[in-house]
Design an enzyme around this catalytic site. Sequence first.
Site, PDB file in Angstrom:
ATOM      1  N   LYS A 114      -0.026   5.058  -9.794  1.00  0.00           N
ATOM      2  CA  LYS A 114      -0.747   4.703 -11.027  1.00  0.00           C
ATOM      3  C   LYS A 114      -2.184   5.220 -11.010  1.00  0.00           C
ATOM      4  CE  LYS A 114      -0.180   0.205 -10.695  1.00  0.00           C
ATOM      5  NZ  LYS A 114       0.609   0.058  -9.473  1.00  0.00           N
ATOM      6  N   ARG A 158      -1.829   6.041   2.395  1.00  0.00           N
ATOM      7  CA  ARG A 158      -2.830   6.361   1.362  1.00  0.00           C
ATOM      8  C   ARG A 158      -4.255   6.237   1.907  1.00  0.00           C
ATOM      9  NH1 ARG A 158      -2.078   3.364  -4.188  1.00  0.00           N
ATOM     10  NH2 ARG A 158      -2.023   1.505  -2.901  1.00  0.00           N
ATOM     11  N   ARG A 173       3.207  -7.265  -1.715  1.00  0.00           N
ATOM     12  CA  ARG A 173       2.867  -6.722  -3.041  1.00  0.00           C
ATOM     13  C   ARG A 173       4.128  -6.264  -3.780  1.00  0.00           C
ATOM     14  NH1 ARG A 173      -1.155  -2.388  -1.231  1.00  0.00           N
ATOM     15  NH2 ARG A 173      -1.377  -1.843  -3.416  1.00  0.00           N
ATOM     16  N   ARG A 201      -0.294  -7.860 -15.056  1.00  0.00           N
ATOM     17  CA  ARG A 201       0.616  -7.895 -13.918  1.00  0.00           C
ATOM     18  C   ARG A 201       1.471  -9.157 -13.921  1.00  0.00           C
ATOM     19  NH1 ARG A 201      -2.505  -4.776 -10.210  1.00  0.00           N
ATOM     20  NH2 ARG A 201      -1.516  -4.300  -8.228  1.00  0.00           N
ATOM     21  N   ARG A 233      -7.360   1.145   2.476  1.00  0.00           N
ATOM     22  CA  ARG A 233      -7.442  -0.201   1.899  1.00  0.00           C
ATOM     23  C   ARG A 233      -6.839  -1.237   2.836  1.00  0.00           C
ATOM     24  NH1 ARG A 233      -5.252   0.150  -4.203  1.00  0.00           N
ATOM     25  NH2 ARG A 233      -4.397  -1.856  -3.547  1.00  0.00           N
TER      26      ARG A 233
HETATM   27  P1  AMP Z   1      -4.240  -2.540  -7.139  1.00  0.00           P
HETATM   28  O1  AMP Z   1      -5.453  -1.763  -6.791  1.00  0.00           O
HETATM   29  O2  AMP Z   1      -3.865  -2.432  -8.574  1.00  0.00           O
HETATM   30  O3  AMP Z   1      -3.078  -2.212  -6.218  1.00  0.00           O
HETATM   31  O4  AMP Z   1      -4.584  -4.084  -6.884  1.00  0.00           O
HETATM   32  C1  AMP Z   1      -4.947  -4.549  -5.605  1.00  0.00           C
HETATM   33  C2  AMP Z   1      -4.878  -6.072  -5.546  1.00  0.00           C
HETATM   34  O5  AMP Z   1      -5.792  -6.633  -6.486  1.00  0.00           O
HETATM   35  C3  AMP Z   1      -3.528  -6.689  -5.899  1.00  0.00           C
HETATM   36  O6  AMP Z   1      -2.620  -6.702  -4.812  1.00  0.00           O
HETATM   37  C4  AMP Z   1      -3.946  -8.084  -6.331  1.00  0.00           C
HETATM   38  O7  AMP Z   1      -4.278  -8.886  -5.197  1.00  0.00           O
HETATM   39  C5  AMP Z   1      -5.247  -7.812  -7.079  1.00  0.00           C
HETATM   40  N1  AMP Z   1      -4.993  -7.527  -8.509  1.00  0.00           N
HETATM   41  C6  AMP Z   1      -5.218  -6.351  -9.169  1.00  0.00           C
HETATM   42  N2  AMP Z   1      -4.882  -6.454 -10.464  1.00  0.00           N
HETATM   43  C7  AMP Z   1      -4.422  -7.715 -10.634  1.00  0.00           C
HETATM   44  C8  AMP Z   1      -3.898  -8.424 -11.741  1.00  0.00           C
HETATM   45  N3  AMP Z   1      -3.766  -7.867 -12.955  1.00  0.00           N
HETATM   46  N4  AMP Z   1      -3.501  -9.722 -11.541  1.00  0.00           N
HETATM   47  C9  AMP Z   1      -3.624 -10.310 -10.342  1.00  0.00           C
HETATM   48  N5  AMP Z   1      -4.092  -9.701  -9.239  1.00  0.00           N
HETATM   49  C10 AMP Z   1      -4.492  -8.409  -9.382  1.00  0.00           C
END
Ligand code: AMP
Length: 209
Positions: A13, A127, A166, A88, A155
């Site tokens: 994404k 990554r 996740r 999400r 990360r």
């Molecule tokens: P991402 O960078 O999109 O993979 O997000 C990393 C982490 O941030 C996720 O595993 C969640 O812990 C938190 N996070 C990001 N977006 C959301 C969301 N829309 N709702 C809840 N937690 C989120």
Amino acid sequence: MRMILVGPPGAGKGTQAGRLVATYRIPHISSGDMLRAAVQEGTQLGQEADRYMKSGKLVPDEVVIGMILERIAKPDCAKGFMLDGFPRTRPQAEALDRAMHDAGVELDAVVLIEVPDPLLEERAVGRRSDPVTGAIYHLKYNPPPPEIADRLVHRKDDTVEAVTMRVQKYHSETAPIIPFYLDKGILKRVDGVGDPDLITQRINAVLAS
Ligand code: AMP
């Protein structure tokens, strides 16, 4: 263009969003990036979010919804935006729907990048991102230039344990938003397996259709 990118962790994404916003000239709003920035800054929101993010759990809806609705109300989003990683959960999708309805605007597309579970762990664990340019690399599939190797970031939720959590959360919490957008007739499915350039072409093709 008002659009959302949906997909499991490691679907690509972030990589695709970076390319699409350059084409469509809209702000890229990544809930994960915003939360990581808050963690870095040590704000109250960041401290709360960090507890969930470390282990791969979702940050509570009330925290994320407020953060994103405030962001998309800013003037740079007046003509469009690309949401990456939000919504999400079903309550997040419903809250976005209400806010957009109240603002008199509509979503144009929800792009679902589909990648089978067995590929996700390796994609996420390998990554690395460049904090200077924002570029995303993969140690095996898209190796970074050696001269920037020292500054790359891994990360803390790109570990096997956190990615497993996740992916589970994606299926239990995020997948239920798919029928919500299917009912609205704006869901576009894209095969996320293959070269990133090819996937960009697939996304552009479904957006043009
Ligand atoms: P991402 O960078 O999109 O993979 O997000 C990393 C982490 O941030 C996720 O595993 C969640 O812990 C938190 N996070 C990001 N977006 C959301 C969301 N829309 N709702 C809840 N937690 C989120």
